[in-house]
Design an enzyme around this catalytic site. Structure first.
Site, short mmCIF file in Angstrom:
data_model
loop_
_atom_site.label_atom_id
_atom_site.label_comp_id
_atom_site.label_asym_id
_atom_site.label_seq_id
_atom_site.Cartn_x
_atom_site.Cartn_y
_atom_site.Cartn_z
N SER A 1 -6.91 -11.00 2.32
CA SER A 1 -7.48 -9.80 2.94
C SER A 1 -7.82 -9.94 4.42
CB SER A 1 -8.73 -9.35 2.18
OG SER A 1 -8.34 -8.71 0.99
N SER B 1 -7.26 -6.37 2.45
CA SER B 1 -8.16 -5.23 2.40
C SER B 1 -9.00 -5.06 3.66
CB SER B 1 -9.11 -5.38 1.21
OG SER B 1 -9.95 -6.52 1.40
N LYS C 1 -16.79 -5.20 8.28
CA LYS C 1 -16.18 -4.52 7.14
C LYS C 1 -17.28 -3.85 6.30
CE LYS C 1 -12.86 -5.99 3.48
NZ LYS C 1 -12.16 -7.18 2.93
#
Ligand SMILES: *[C@@H]1O[C@H](CO)[C@@H](O)[C@H](O)[C@H]1NC(C)=O
Ligand SMILES: *[C@@H]1O[C@H](CO)[C@@H](O)[C@H](O)[C@H]1NC(C)=O
Ligand SMILES: *[C@@H]1O[C@H](CO)[C@@H](O)[C@H](O)[C@H]1NC(C)=O
Ligand SMILES: *[C@@H]1O[C@H](CO)[C@@H](O)[C@H](O)[C@H]1NC(C)=O
Ligand SMILES: *[C@@H]1O[C@H](CO)[C@@H](O)[C@H](O)[C@H]1NC(C)=O
Ligand SMILES: *[C@@H]1O[C@H](CO)[C@@H](O)[C@H](O)[C@H]1NC(C)=O
Ligand SMILES: CC(=O)N[C@H]1CO[C@H](CO)[C@@H](O)[C@@H]1O
Length: 550
Positions: A213, A189, A108
């Site tokens: 997330s 996310s 990420k």
């Protein structure tokens, strides 16, 4: 080297593979990156059937084929090929450095790296500055031989950009989509990490979770997600939200791969002292203790609640429940004893409790973001554009056209920079104590009362209640919404949130540090249910191992 097959022959082969996988027939041709495990990749590498250079090229091409539509990946690491070459040479000399030797992994965009890729948590402003030291878990991946292929898209600042901002959108990466339904929300996310893991754009990925997330994108994108106990994995070098809840974990096609990834990243780190709460000198090996019989005679508490949180009315609960009921049958078939469990709250409805919890959470996350960002920024190389704190970052967000300050409101940041840190200290602690104790009791009391080994539930419930007390969650594909499901768009008309064909997940949770058991239960469930294979993404890359293997 990447071998090209003559155009028409290759097309026919690709078409054949596509048809056979749609029909879920046993695989006869070469394995596919859509479902190959890390250990199978390792076997191909060991056998010399593929090289790590091949893998980097294949994954890069796969990303190029779908990224225009899905925006799962922000940036590719230009050093990945060189790293692959070095690791191929080491392998040829018989020197295997670790369990991820030569395996490409995406992380990420909130993980600091010191390779040529930028680190921005999706933000153009933050990406202007370079980290001094890599995130500890990225360093651990490299020590295990992983190739960091690049950075995955995410909700900007993991959602801190704003409450009304689309999940899966960042200025650096654009708007990410799920691949199972057109216009599908990827959830967030860790949106790009989940989409990339699902489509085989890397062998596995890293996400982060503060409150859902990893868990939610895992469900939406039909992959396994592990949200580790807060403190099991180091957050040093990870763009933070709140040190009280942030945690780093893997997303992958199978429980086995997730366990392997967790083995690599779990452990103490003197740069993140939450890790000193670990109850062992070193965590157990999650991979080597996998046991497909682990559910035998285990008592699982089954929690099913449909109206606990606002905005959950779009979830096609009736249709989801029938898929969940099938999962319960599978759990029972795997030997588990199922106990129906209510979540008690003292005289208040669960919905009231959740509202109080959300109100109190906002009292500490604000001050925590301010504190955490300033701490993160101390690991940035000095320079004229380098922010030192959230106020300076906000100045850039307002002024930088690529951050779309006019189109995407910055109201939440206006409030953030007003946060009164010194005054907030005591109030924040009280609020955190309220939320973490309340939510901890909701889960742990029934476990103790009914002598349970774990709880199973819909991921949305698990992620909400496990967040504040830092409890672990393992999420596994559970099936799909049927044709009778309604199609629901989000309020902005950006994404479809629920529709026929949407992947569903089931979450296993229990007390802190219970990963070894949870991973085993998830594994046993996965082995008996194998739902991920029952549907294929509507959008998927064509380039695959068949271009290398014969
Ligand atoms: C988000 O949108 C809702 C409804 O459009 C609005 O009432 C609210 O003020 C917005 N919040 C922010 C932070 O922009
Ligand atoms: C945790 O780490 C921070 C920053 O490195 C340090 O200031 C603090 O004293 C440490 N706390 C404990 C309990 O070790
Ligand atoms: C696997 O789990 C079952 C059920 O808990 C247990 O009886 C068995 O000993 C385990 N096997 C191993 C190798 O740990
Ligand atoms: C925080 O929780 C307490 C008790 O649970 C509640 O009375 C209070 O209203 C909550 N605060 C907010 C801002 O929601
Ligand atoms: C942010 O950092 C700058 C530069 O160190 C400093 O002048 C400013 O006071 C800081 N602002 C806050 C709110 O801490
Ligand atoms: C910050 O705290 C001080 C002292 O308690 C108070 O006077 C001030 O209004 C507070 N500021 C904000 C924005 O809450
Ligand atoms: C690797 C890649 O395709 N990156 C793209 C991510 O999204 C941004 C914005 O849409 C593009 O500019 C990048 O090229």
């Amino acid at each position: 080297m990447l071998r090209r097959v003559a155009g028409s022959a290759y097309l026919a082969l690709a078409l054949g593979l596509w048809v056979s996988s749609v029909l879920a027939l046993p695989r006869s041709g070469p394995p596919s990156l859509l479902d190959i495990s890390i250990s199978e990749l390792g076997e191909l590498l060991d056998a010399g059937a593929v090289s790590s250079i091949d893998l980097v090229r294949l994954y890069s091409r796969r990303i190029a084929e779908v990224n225009g539509k899905l925006n799962a990946v922000i940036e590719l690491n230009p050093d990945a090929l060189i790293d692959a070459q070095v690791l191929d040479a080491e392998r040829a000399r018989g020197n295997i450095v670790g369990s991820l030797h030569g395996i490409p992994i995406l992380v990420k965009d909130n993980y600091a790296t010191t390779d040529p890729t930028l680190t921005g948590a999706g933000s153009v402003c933050l990406a202007r500055s370079r980290p001094i030291q890599e995130a500890t878990v990225v360093a651990r991946l490299r020590e295990a031989g992983a190739i960091i292929l690049g950075k995955a898209n995410l909700s900007e600042f993991s959602g801190v950009r704003g409450t009304n901002v689309s999940v899966g959108w960042s200025p650096r990466g654009g708007l990410a989509y799920g691949a199972y339904v057109e216009h599908q929300s990827p959830c967030g996310s860790s949106s790009g990490s989940a989409v990339a893991a699902s489509l085989g754009l890397a062998a596995a990925t890293l996400g982060t979770e503060t409150a859902g997330s990893i868990t939610c994108p895992a469900m939406f994108n039909n992959v396994v997600g592990i949200k580790p106990t807060v403190g099991l994995t180091s957050r040093f070098g990870v763009v933070p939200i709140t040190a009280r809840q942030d945690t780093a974990g893997p997303l992958s096609q199978t429980v086995e791969d997730a366990a392997l990834m967790l083995d690599v990243i779990a452990g103490r780190d003197e740069l993140d002292n939450y890790t000193s709460a670990q109850p062992w000198d070193a965590p157990p090996s999650y991979l080597s203790s996998l046991n497909a019989s682990a559910l035998m005679n285990k008592r699982l508490g089954v929690v099913w609640i449909e109206d606990a949180y606002p905005g959950s009315d779009h979830l096609n609960w009736k249709q989801t429940k029938s898929v969940f009921d099938q999962a319960l049958s599978d759990l029972a078939a795997a030997g588990a004893e199922l106990v129906k469990v209510e979540l008690h709250s003292k005289g208040r409805s669960l919905q009231e409790e959740m509202n109080f919890m959300m109100g109190n959470t906002s009292l500490y996350t604000g001050p925590d973001v301010v504190e955490g960002m300033a701490r993160y920024m101390r690991n940035l190389m000095p320079g004229p554009d380098v922010p030192h704190n959230i106020s300076e970052l906000y100045q850039c967000l307002k002024a930088e056209p690529e951050e779309l300050p006019l189109e995407v409101p910055l109201d939440d940041w206006e409030r953030l920079v007003q946060v009164n840190k010194s005054a907030g200290g005591q109030q924040a602690w009280q609020a955190y104590k309220t939320v973490s104790e309340t939510s901890r009791h909701l889960f742990i009391d029934p476990i103790e009362e009914h002598d349970l080994d774990a709880l199973v539930m819909h991921p949305d419930l698990a992620l909400a209640i496990s967040a504040s007390p830092g409890l672990p969650i393992v999420t596994v594909p559970m099936g799909y919404l049927g044709e009778d499901a309604e199609t629901h768009w989000d309020d902005q008309g950006t994404y479809i949130l629920s529709a026929p064909g949407f992947p569903l997940g089931i979450s296993f949770t229990a007390d802190r540090w219970s990963e070894q058991d949870l991973i085993n239960y998830a594994y046993a469930y996965e082995q008996i249910s194998r739902k991920r294979k029952d549907s294929k993404p509507k959008i998927q890359p064509q380039t695959d191992l068949d271009t290398i293997l014969h």
